[in-house]
Design an enzyme around this catalytic site. Structure first.
Site, short mmCIF file in Angstrom:
data_model
loop_
_atom_site.label_atom_id
_atom_site.label_comp_id
_atom_site.label_asym_id
_atom_site.label_seq_id
_atom_site.Cartn_x
_atom_site.Cartn_y
_atom_site.Cartn_z
N HIS A 1 82.93 -18.69 -63.26
CA HIS A 1 83.36 -17.70 -62.26
C HIS A 1 84.12 -16.55 -62.90
CE1 HIS A 1 84.27 -16.12 -58.34
NE2 HIS A 1 85.57 -16.21 -58.55
N HIS B 1 65.66 -0.59 -64.32
CA HIS B 1 65.44 -1.92 -64.88
C HIS B 1 66.72 -2.42 -65.56
CE1 HIS B 1 63.30 -4.70 -67.92
NE2 HIS B 1 63.43 -5.33 -66.76
N TYR C 1 83.07 -19.08 -53.66
CA TYR C 1 82.08 -18.82 -54.72
C TYR C 1 80.72 -18.37 -54.20
CZ TYR C 1 85.68 -21.20 -57.36
OH TYR C 1 86.89 -21.56 -57.91
N ALA C 2 80.66 -17.75 -53.04
CA ALA C 2 79.40 -17.22 -52.50
C ALA C 2 79.18 -15.82 -53.07
CB ALA C 2 79.43 -17.21 -50.98
N ASP D 1 81.22 -12.51 -51.67
CA ASP D 1 81.97 -12.97 -50.52
C ASP D 1 83.13 -12.02 -50.26
OD1 ASP D 1 84.14 -13.73 -52.26
OD2 ASP D 1 83.32 -15.74 -52.46
#
Length: 131
Positions: free
Chosen positions: A98, A20, A120-121, A28
């Protein structure tokens, strides 16, 4: 042979051993992997496998409590924000800078590198519990 969609042994083992609150990053092809952080590199060629394909495979077995994504995704790759909302729901998603995402990825159990070449994937998935 497994009956569930996720067949990659190392990735399946990762999900099976999560506790947990543990973090898993779906990244990416360009996200830096901090020294000492485990990298499961699935990238074969540009776009293969895609961010969406890997996300779907991981979500087929991983219970996700919440997720973080880069706020920059909204302006540079809005399609992926839609994908995340569709797969995870609005309440579970949080946008962060980011740079904060890159820093936080250093605490992940693993970064799963895709062949995705869109800006930014990336998403940080926090493991939930099924009970």
């Amino acid at each position: 042979m497994k009956k569930t969609p996720l067949l990659h042994g190392e990735l399946s083992h990762l999900v099976a051993t999560l506790g947990h609150g543990d973090l898993v990053v779906i990244a990416d092809a360009g996200l830096p992997v901090p020294p000492g952080t485990r990298c499961i590199d699935l990238a074969l060629t540009r776009g293969v496998p895609s961010f969406e394909q890997v996300l779907d495979a991981v979500l087929s077995e991983m219970q996700v409590e919440r997720a973080d994504y880069a706020a920059e995704m909204l302006t540079h790759s809005p399609h992926f924000e839609t994908v995340l909302h569709r797969r995870l729901g609005d309440a579970a998603l949080h946008s962060i800078a980011h740079d904060a995402l890159k820093q936080r990825s250093g605490t992940a159990r693993a970064i799963v590198r895709t062949g995705e070449c869109s800006s930014y994937a990336n998403v940080i998935l926090y493991a939930g519990v099924v009970f």
